[in-house]
Scaffold this active site. Structure first.
Site, PDB file in Angstrom:
ATOM      1  N   GLU A   1       2.016 -59.455  85.306  1.00  0.00           N
ATOM      2  CA  GLU A   1       0.938 -59.578  86.298  1.00  0.00           C
ATOM      3  C   GLU A   1       1.467 -59.388  87.720  1.00  0.00           C
ATOM      4  O   GLU A   1       0.787 -59.744  88.683  1.00  0.00           O
ATOM      5  CB  GLU A   1       0.275 -60.965  86.199  1.00  0.00           C
ATOM      6  CG  GLU A   1      -0.110 -61.409  84.799  1.00  0.00           C
ATOM      7  CD  GLU A   1      -1.378 -60.756  84.248  1.00  0.00           C
ATOM      8  OE1 GLU A   1      -1.657 -59.599  84.604  1.00  0.00           O
ATOM      9  OE2 GLU A   1      -2.066 -61.413  83.464  1.00  0.00           O
TER      10      GLU A   1
ATOM     11  N   TYR B   1     -11.647 -83.200  98.201  1.00  0.00           N
ATOM     12  CA  TYR B   1     -10.313 -82.619  98.001  1.00  0.00           C
ATOM     13  C   TYR B   1     -10.399 -81.211  97.426  1.00  0.00           C
ATOM     14  O   TYR B   1      -9.642 -80.318  97.810  1.00  0.00           O
ATOM     15  CB  TYR B   1      -9.473 -83.534  97.100  1.00  0.00           C
ATOM     16  CG  TYR B   1      -8.087 -83.698  97.656  1.00  0.00           C
ATOM     17  CD1 TYR B   1      -7.901 -84.079  98.985  1.00  0.00           C
ATOM     18  CD2 TYR B   1      -6.970 -83.456  96.883  1.00  0.00           C
ATOM     19  CE1 TYR B   1      -6.636 -84.204  99.511  1.00  0.00           C
ATOM     20  CE2 TYR B   1      -5.699 -83.583  97.406  1.00  0.00           C
ATOM     21  CZ  TYR B   1      -5.543 -83.953  98.718  1.00  0.00           C
ATOM     22  OH  TYR B   1      -4.287 -84.064  99.243  1.00  0.00           O
TER      23      TYR B   1
END
Ligand SMILES: O=C(O)[C@@H](O)C(=O)COP(=O)(O)O
Ligand SMILES: [Zn+2]
Length: 214
Positions: A73, A119
């Site tokens: 990748e 968050y």
């Protein structure tokens, strides 16, 4: 951090992700930007057993400078670095809950997880779905190049997340936090739940400069 230290961090943080069960077997890949190129995990390597000297070093054309054969990748890592200058490191995982979400039908492809916690909004932000392609399909590089300027993280459909960040340690933390958000999201399935409203998102934008289009 210099190259030597970053190689050590790759080994240490790879082991942390593996020990936490976030990169089973030989899944996932990591990379970090250097001044004269970038480092990535070798293909088919186990993140729990990385060797600092075998880590692949590549140039900005994707040529291998040293080390073992890089992740298959490598081109989507390269596409992210080239199109998002603030990305200093990249983490791709097959972490269980994130990958489970990547297989769900009827997601909002532009933002697959709702803003359930501050968050998540602060560390990941809006997370688009990249249509499925075979691992190693070079067209993933084009998909990533198109989205990279706008999003710090992406979800590969039926595969797993790609997370970038301003330094290596915080990128790994963000990938861990994404996994927890995916877990919460699946735990909430079938329950009525609140999401952060526009005022809460505006406040996060003001304080932390988060990118979230309401
Ligand atoms: O899913 C895949 O095959 C890759 O995306 C992957 O996670 C591991 O491939 P390598 O980095 O080539 O080992
Ligand atoms: Zn993968």
């Amino acid at each position: 951090m210099n190259e030597h230290t970053l190689r050590q961090r790759l080994v240490t943080l790879g082991k942390r992700l593996y020990d936490r069960g976030l990169s089973p077997g030989t899944s996932g890949n990591l990379s970090v930007r250097l001044e004269d190129g970038w480092l990535t995990t070798p293909t088919n390597s186990c993140m729990g057993e990385l060797n600092a000297d075998e880590i692949s070093k590549l140039d900005w054309e994707g040529n291998v400078i040293s080390g073992s054969k890089p992740s298959k990748e490598y081109f989507f890592h390269l596409a992210y670095y080239k199109n998002r200058p603030q990305a200093q490191a990249i983490v791709h995982l097959h972490s269980t809950y994130s990958s489970a979400v990547s297989c769900l039908k009827n997601l909002d492809d532009k933002s697959i997880l709702p803003p359930i916690t501050p968050y998540f909004v602060m560390r990941i932000g809006q997370l688009p779905l990249v249509p499925y392609r075979r691992p190693g399909d070079a067209r993933l590089g084009d998909d990533v190049a198109r989205l990279a300027p706008h999003y710090s993280s992406l979800m590969l459909a039926n595969h797993g997340p790609i997370v970038t960040g301003r330094d290596f340690d915080s990128t790994v933390s963000a990938a861990e936090e994404l996994e927890e958000t995916a877990r919460l999201f699946l735990l909430l399935h079938g329950h009525e739940y609140r999401v952060l409203d526009d005022a809460a998102i505006d406040e996060l934008r003001e304080h932390f400069g988060v990118q979230w289009e309401s």
